[in-house]
Design a protein around this motif. Structure first.
Motif, PDB file in Angstrom:
ATOM      1  N   TRP A  58       0.822  -1.214   0.000  1.00 28.77           N
ATOM      2  CA  TRP A  58       0.000   0.000   0.000  1.00 28.77           C
ATOM      3  C   TRP A  58       0.852   1.258   0.000  1.00 28.77           C
ATOM      4  O   TRP A  58       2.014   1.251   0.434  1.00 28.77           O
ATOM      5  CB  TRP A  58      -0.950   0.015   1.203  1.00 28.77           C
ATOM      6  CG  TRP A  58      -0.281  -0.128   2.551  1.00 28.77           C
ATOM      7  CD1 TRP A  58      -0.095  -1.282   3.257  1.00 28.77           C
ATOM      8  CD2 TRP A  58       0.304   0.913   3.335  1.00 28.77           C
ATOM      9  NE1 TRP A  58       0.569  -1.023   4.427  1.00 28.77           N
ATOM     10  CE2 TRP A  58       0.824   0.312   4.508  1.00 28.77           C
ATOM     11  CE3 TRP A  58       0.442   2.289   3.163  1.00 28.77           C
ATOM     12  CZ2 TRP A  58       1.466   1.057   5.509  1.00 28.77           C
ATOM     13  CZ3 TRP A  58       1.088   3.037   4.159  1.00 28.77           C
ATOM     14  CH2 TRP A  58       1.585   2.419   5.308  1.00 28.77           C
ATOM     15  N   SER A  60       0.391   5.737   0.565  1.00 27.26           N
ATOM     16  CA  SER A  60      -0.448   6.788   1.139  1.00 27.26           C
ATOM     17  C   SER A  60      -0.040   8.131   0.545  1.00 27.26           C
ATOM     18  O   SER A  60       1.154   8.390   0.336  1.00 27.26           O
ATOM     19  CB  SER A  60      -0.282   6.824   2.665  1.00 27.26           C
ATOM     20  OG  SER A  60      -0.954   7.937   3.226  1.00 27.26           O
ATOM     21  N   SER A  61      -1.042   8.975   0.286  1.00 29.73           N
ATOM     22  CA  SER A  61      -0.747  10.267  -0.336  1.00 29.73           C
ATOM     23  C   SER A  61      -0.099  11.245   0.635  1.00 29.73           C
ATOM     24  O   SER A  61       0.528  12.219   0.215  1.00 29.73           O
ATOM     25  CB  SER A  61      -2.032  10.887  -0.903  1.00 29.73           C
ATOM     26  OG  SER A  61      -2.971  11.139   0.132  1.00 29.73           O
ATOM     27  N   THR A  89      -5.147   9.645   1.044  1.00 31.67           N
ATOM     28  CA  THR A  89      -5.688   8.616   0.151  1.00 31.67           C
ATOM     29  C   THR A  89      -4.732   7.426   0.111  1.00 31.67           C
ATOM     30  O   THR A  89      -3.546   7.580  -0.191  1.00 31.67           O
ATOM     31  CB  THR A  89      -5.886   9.173  -1.263  1.00 31.67           C
ATOM     32  OG1 THR A  89      -6.817  10.270  -1.212  1.00 31.67           O
ATOM     33  CG2 THR A  89      -6.421   8.106  -2.197  1.00 31.67           C
ATOM     34  N   THR A  91      -3.820   3.577  -1.409  1.00 29.58           N
ATOM     35  CA  THR A  91      -4.032   2.627  -2.503  1.00 29.58           C
ATOM     36  C   THR A  91      -3.343   1.322  -2.138  1.00 29.58           C
ATOM     37  O   THR A  91      -2.136   1.304  -1.864  1.00 29.58           O
ATOM     38  CB  THR A  91      -3.460   3.160  -3.825  1.00 29.58           C
ATOM     39  OG1 THR A  91      -4.102   4.404  -4.161  1.00 29.58           O
ATOM     40  CG2 THR A  91      -3.689   2.164  -4.957  1.00 29.58           C
ATOM     41  N   THR A  93      -2.448  -2.606  -3.306  1.00 25.12           N
ATOM     42  CA  THR A  93      -2.309  -3.450  -4.501  1.00 25.12           C
ATOM     43  C   THR A  93      -2.055  -4.884  -4.060  1.00 25.12           C
ATOM     44  O   THR A  93      -1.085  -5.153  -3.339  1.00 25.12           O
ATOM     45  CB  THR A  93      -1.156  -2.960  -5.385  1.00 25.12           C
ATOM     46  OG1 THR A  93      -1.393  -1.593  -5.750  1.00 25.12           O
ATOM     47  CG2 THR A  93      -1.032  -3.811  -6.637  1.00 25.12           C
ATOM     48  N   GLY A 107      -5.611  -2.402  -7.918  1.00 23.91           N
ATOM     49  CA  GLY A 107      -5.596  -1.822  -6.583  1.00 23.91           C
ATOM     50  C   GLY A 107      -6.966  -1.341  -6.135  1.00 23.91           C
ATOM     51  O   GLY A 107      -7.884  -1.168  -6.931  1.00 23.91           O
ATOM     52  N   GLU A 108      -7.098  -1.148  -4.835  1.00 23.59           N
ATOM     53  CA  GLU A 108      -8.289  -0.558  -4.225  1.00 23.59           C
ATOM     54  C   GLU A 108      -7.861   0.730  -3.533  1.00 23.59           C
ATOM     55  O   GLU A 108      -6.779   0.805  -2.937  1.00 23.59           O
ATOM     56  CB  GLU A 108      -8.925  -1.506  -3.211  1.00 23.59           C
ATOM     57  CG  GLU A 108      -9.673  -2.680  -3.809  1.00 23.59           C
ATOM     58  CD  GLU A 108     -11.014  -2.271  -4.386  1.00 23.59           C
ATOM     59  OE1 GLU A 108     -11.524  -1.188  -4.014  1.00 23.59           O
ATOM     60  OE2 GLU A 108     -11.556  -3.040  -5.211  1.00 23.59           O
ATOM     61  N   THR A 109      -8.733   1.734  -3.595  1.00 24.41           N
ATOM     62  CA  THR A 109      -8.422   3.036  -3.004  1.00 24.41           C
ATOM     63  C   THR A 109      -9.434   3.362  -1.908  1.00 24.41           C
ATOM     64  O   THR A 109     -10.631   3.081  -2.046  1.00 24.41           O
ATOM     65  CB  THR A 109      -8.459   4.137  -4.079  1.00 24.41           C
ATOM     66  OG1 THR A 109      -7.457   3.843  -5.065  1.00 24.41           O
ATOM     67  CG2 THR A 109      -8.160   5.506  -3.476  1.00 24.41           C
TER      68      THR A 109
END
Length: 245
Positions: A58, A60-61, A89, A91, A93, A107-109
């Motif tokens: 994962w 992170s923004s 945010t 994401t 994977t 991926g999922e967000t």
């Protein structure tokens, strides 16, 4: 299964091998979260795929305590030292591995929002007269966006104020039937209203109600024309503060 045949039609021994097609790597959708500053936050990833192994990477923004990337489930203490909401945010994977072959899936967000610590601006002490009407006590906060709610308690209802309430303190008729000031301690607690109610530090202030001014009745005085009176000294039953006449 492969069966070899020569050019002149001689058939050899068949042999077999397998082709395994792994499923697409998959991760279950993750619900977004709203958490309080200082809370422990966890995100556990899951998949519908069976057999094999699914791992999760994962990003992170922004770093709200989690870091900017990682492997596996997420667990961190959320950090927000500002006066506004902070949103990151994420994401994730998934990678499915079976028989030494790894397949990366979509991926999922999702987002994690960290609220600021609930805060209430300090309220100055209040002094009222017996029988006087107070002005409304309006609570405020330095926090932006979101909604801050306030709950308060009062340790002395004899002043005319209820024992507890929510929101601002409406005007009330102050009461003191004694001969000394009565001081009530009011404690207000802020709550930042989000998916989770985030409780902040309480603030304390005092409401003092002074007694009604009072003067003891002097005895009547009878003197002759031309005589000099004795000094007339006024007194009061009130035993704190200053009474002038």
């Amino acid at each position: 299964t492969v069966t070899p045949t020569s050019a002149d039609g001689c058939i050899g021994s068949p042999f077999s091998f397998t082709i395994t097609v792994n499923p697409t790597a998959q991760v279950e959708p993750v619900a977004s979260q709203v958490v309080c500053n200082g809370d422990l936050t966890t995100v556990d990833f899951a998949t519908d795929n069976t057999v094999g192994t699914t791992t999760y990477a994962w990003t992170s923004s922004s770093d709200l305590g989690s870091g900017l990337s990682g492997i596996g489930n997420i667990s961190f203490t959320a950090v927000n030292t500002t006066t506004d909401l902070l949103v990151s945010t994420f994401t994730v994977t998934p990678t499915f591995t079976n028989a030494g072959v790894s397949c990366v899936g979509p991926g999922e967000t999702f987002t994690i929002t960290v609220t600021p610590t609930a805060q209430v601006v300090e309220v100055e002490d209040i002094v009222l007269c017996n029988g006087g009407d107070s002005t409304e006590v309006v609570f405020t906060t330095e926090n932006q966006n979101g909604t801050t709610l306030y709950t308060w308690t009062n340790n002395d209802t004899s002043i005319g104020l209820a024992a507890s309430g929510t929101g601002n303190i409406a005007s009330f008729n102050a009461t003191n039937t004694t001969t000394s000031p009565v001081t009530a301690t009011v404690t207000v607690t802020p709550v930042f209203d989000g998916a989770n109610d985030c409780v902040g530090d309480s603030q304390v202030f005092n409401i003092t109600v002074n007694p009604s001014a009072q003067v003891n009745t002097p005895d009547d005085i009878f003197i002759c024309n031309g005589d000099v009176t004795n000094e007339i000294i006024f007194s009061t039953l009130n035993n704190v503060g200053t009474t002038t006449y």
